[in-house]
Design an enzyme around this catalytic site. Structure first.
Site: not given
Ligand code: BGC
Length: 745
Positions: A359-360, A486, A587-588
């Site tokens: 998905w980046d 994640e 994580k993000q």
């Protein structure tokens, strides 16, 4: 905010990155940094004369975007519908080797005396250069050696390497140059880090045929399982003595040291689908008849056009300026422009994440291209469209209708062996549809929507309708998913996912016509369900402005940050997933990312409260995270934090924050630096089809400037301490909004 200690590794320069000394211990990192590529071929910045002295301090990597091998994933305990096969980008034949000897001595960084060694890439002409001044310890003879390399942006299959050897303090010596093509290549061995390369040890390519015609020396090779074929070849600017061994060609010349020497090696790679050996020979013949300088002129012209629409200038911080250009340049080098390939998480610079597309692409990289080079953005969507049949099949694997795109892939099949952080990220569908919507808004290309986009939109929506449920008292729920974060897996109603799906359904409903209904067998009942799901999408709200990242997040205990040492990050390398999943730790960016992409769906208070809640819980163990935080921090006027996060994303690779640049660049973080300026400091959002800006200038800078293309116009935005100027470079008059005031350009 997580502390980073920026320490500048490479000299700060405007239009290039360079190193002025050779350090074996960090050589692999520099090989990544000095990669040259064109979105199809990527050649790491390895030493041409590399020998055994480098041991494991080198990864002599050349990659072709989308060229991979597969092997069954071996599960200790398999279950129905798990991804079946690995796909791993392959190291292809090495065309770099050039061995130079003088009076029988091999010229190497590990013998003799080196008085000068530089390696650099320049962003204006795409040229890699390496200069060495070498003195023989035995004879005292001194020579200068230069290597210049490029991978052509205009000739997909072509690269070139020019070698120049200049005697400095002598007029007579026995000099030999030998230039090779090595076909016996292997991938990097796994080092235990799941983010690094993987699956194959030993040689995967076996030679089916050799080519020797008109000075062209080539190999046609095939992978063991995927049966993909690649032809690779070299042709030199002058004839020499040819040697052939198994999987190997070389050509050698002798000189007497009386004058400067120059030899160019033209290099080509062609994969099966392009009728390889014939194309290889034509391409090499053409390139060699043009010569290195003409290829360089073509390269410069191409890049001049690129920078015309893509440059960002920041006055007042040279380190950021360099990073912004380095990042844009590497994005261009990494992105597939043929509609058959995409952009891998590590571009074509290394084997990290196995060359997979994530998905980046759509959430981080796509906006950069759609606003600067929309034709490249279109190719990325076309590539996803070409994988729609696989996505339909994947939906069947999950016993659902419609289509589910793979979380990570090269060939369209799911390649994620760990489904809680892989397949469960079904937001991938909505991410791709978000890019589609953005593409249509920015370009006005409704033809693409009609011909390809709608089918993806309808099929991915059908998947969500089948996977989700209408639950009494809640509305439409999407349970058993993983959101972008994640460190939180397999939960119900991830707010990011649900809002993105809501948005996609609304986009779909707004795009429907009777003709489309007939073309895709859409019934009135189906439309009603889409409307109901969009309208009643469940979001885990609380009685305050705080929103749950999902149904269970706020009920968990917080991660013991005070007891976690610096050395224990990234957490994924030091703690069992179960331990991580049971705590409030990210994580993000997750909800924070929804606040960027679905900006209008949050109140100012919600943005503030949720930023303050989730930011301290975020480790930024994913390089995708800081850019998103920079954007929201800027929106919330937390300028100091915004600048720090921006710095982090901008210099992720140049300063090697994650200590893994050796495995490849972080393309999403690179694009994040563009996003942080354009969406962050300039505050760009599209509302009701119009451009809205809310520009802010960090106090550290004198100004920033960038250009965007929008519906056929090229618009330049400049912000300095006096305010913001919008200039229409070309295209018809347009109204935009600056701080909510309409401005006519
Ligand atoms: C991130 C993912 C990302 C992947 C590839 C992971 O560490 O958590 O969101 O897609 O890296 O960049």
């Amino acid at each position: 905010m997580k502390k980073i200690n920026p320490s500048i590794i490479y000299p700060i320069e405007n239009w290039q990155v360079s190193e002025t000394a050779f350090d074996i211990t960090t050589n692999q990192r520099s090989e990544t940094i000095f990669t040259v590529g064109n979105g199809y071929i990527g050649i790491r910045g390895c030493l041409e004369e590399a020998g055994i002295e480098l041991e494991n301090h080198t990864l002599p990597g050349t990659y072709i975007n989308g060229f991979y091998e597969t092997a069954p994933i071996v599960y200790g305990e398999a279950a129905y519908g798990y991804a079946e096969n690995h796909q791993t980008i392959l190291n292809v034949p090495n065309a770099l080797p050039v061995t130079i000897t003088m009076d029988g001595e091999k010229i190497s960084l590990f013998a003799g005396k080196i008085t000068n060694h530089t390696r650099k890439i320049a962003f204006k002409n795409g040229l890699y250069e390496r200069h060495i001044t070498w003195t023989s310890a035995r004879t005292g003879k001194q020579i200068a050696i230069s290597f210049s390399r490029l991978v052509s942006f205009t000739r997909k299959h072509i690269a070139a390497l020019k070698v120049q050897v200049t005697p400095i303090n002598f007029t007579q010596a026995d000099i030999t140059i030998e230039s090779a093509l090595q076909g016996a290549v292997t991938n990097q061995e796994h080092d235990g880090d799941p983010r690094a390369g993987a699956a194959f040890s030993g040689q995967v390519l076996h030679t089916k045929q050799t080519i020797q015609e008109n000075g062209i020396l080539g190999l046609v090779q095939e992978t063991r399982t995927s049966k993909l074929e690649i032809a690779s070849g070299i042709k030199h600017s002058m004839p020499g003595e040819i040697t052939q061994k198994t999987d190997f060609w070389s050509e050698k010349w002798h000189f007497d040291g009386s004058e400067p020497i120059e030899i160019t090696k033209f290099i080509s790679y062609v994969t099966k689908t392009e009728n390889n050996s014939e194309t290889l020979c034509t391409e090499l013949t053409n390139a060699s008849s043009l010569g290195f300088d003409t290829l360089l002129q073509e390269q410069t012209a191409f890049l001049t056009d690129f920078w015309e629409s893509s440059d960002i200038q920041v006055a007042g911080d040279d380190a950021l300026q360099q990073a912004l250009r380095f990042n844009a340049f590497h994005l261009l080098q990494s992105v597939g422009r043929d509609g058959k390939t995409n952009i891998a998480a590590k571009g074509v610079t290394g084997e990290g994440y196995e060359g997979h597309y994530f998905w980046d692409t759509e959430i981080f990289i796509f906006p950069f291209f759609v606003f600067t080079n929309p034709e490249i953005a279109k190719k990325l969507l076309e590539h996803r469209y070409s994988l729609l049949p696989n996505a339909k099949k994947r939906a069947r694997d999950l016993a659902c209708s419609g289509a589910l795109f793979p979380w990570r892939t090269i060939n369209g099949e799911e390649a994620s062996a760990y489904y809680p952080a892989g397949t469960a990220q079904i937001h991938i569908n909505a991410d791709i549809m978000h890019a589609l919507k953005l593409y249509v808004e920015v370009t006005g290309d409704t033809q693409f929507l009609q011909e390809k986009g709608l089918e993806m939109l309808i099929e991915t929506s059908r998947f969500y309708m089948d996977y989700g449920d209408f639950v009494e008292g809640r509305g439409f729920t999407i349970n058993g998913v993983t959101g972008p974060d994640e460190y939180t897996a397999l939960i119900n109603n991830n707010t990011y996912t649900n809002l993105m799906v809501k948005d996609q359904l609304e986009f779909l409903i707004a795009s429907l016509t009777e003709e489309i209904g007939t073309r895709f067998d859409i019934t009135d009942t189906e439309i009603k369900q889409w409307e109901q799901a969009a309208k009643n999408m469940y979001i885990h709200r609380t009685d305050s402005a705080l929103i749950g990242q999902d149904d269970s997040f706020l009920a968990k205990g917080k991660w013991p940050f005070e007891e976690t040492s610096e050395a224990q990050y990234p957490l994924l390398l030091h703690f069992h997933p179960m331990k991580i999943y049971q705590k409030q730790v990210l994580k993000q960016a997750d909800l924070i990312l929804a606040m960027v992409l679905q900006s209008e769906r949050f109140t100012a208070e919600e943005k503030l409260v949720n930023y303050d809640y989730y930011e301290p819980l975020t480790t930024h163990d994913s390089s995708l995270s800081p850019a998103t935080h920079a954007i929201i921090a800027a929106e919330l006027n937390r300028m100091e934090q915004a600048v720090s996060f921006f710095y982090y994303t901008a210099r992720t690779d140049l300063d090697d924050y994650h200590h893994n640049v050796k495995d490849g660049v972080h393309t999403a973080a690179m694009a994040g630096s563009w996003l942080a300026i354009v969406y962050g400091f300039a505050g760009l959002r599209i509302k009701n089809g119009s451009l809205h800006f809310q520009p802010k200038l960090p106090k550290e800078w004198a100004s920033y400037q960038f250009r965007i293309t929008f519906q056929g116009r090229l618009i330049e935005v400049t912000t300095n301490f006096k305010g913001t100027t919008y200039r229409l470079i070309h295209g018809e008059t347009i109204s935009i909004f600056s701080d909510n005031n309409s401005v006519q350009l």
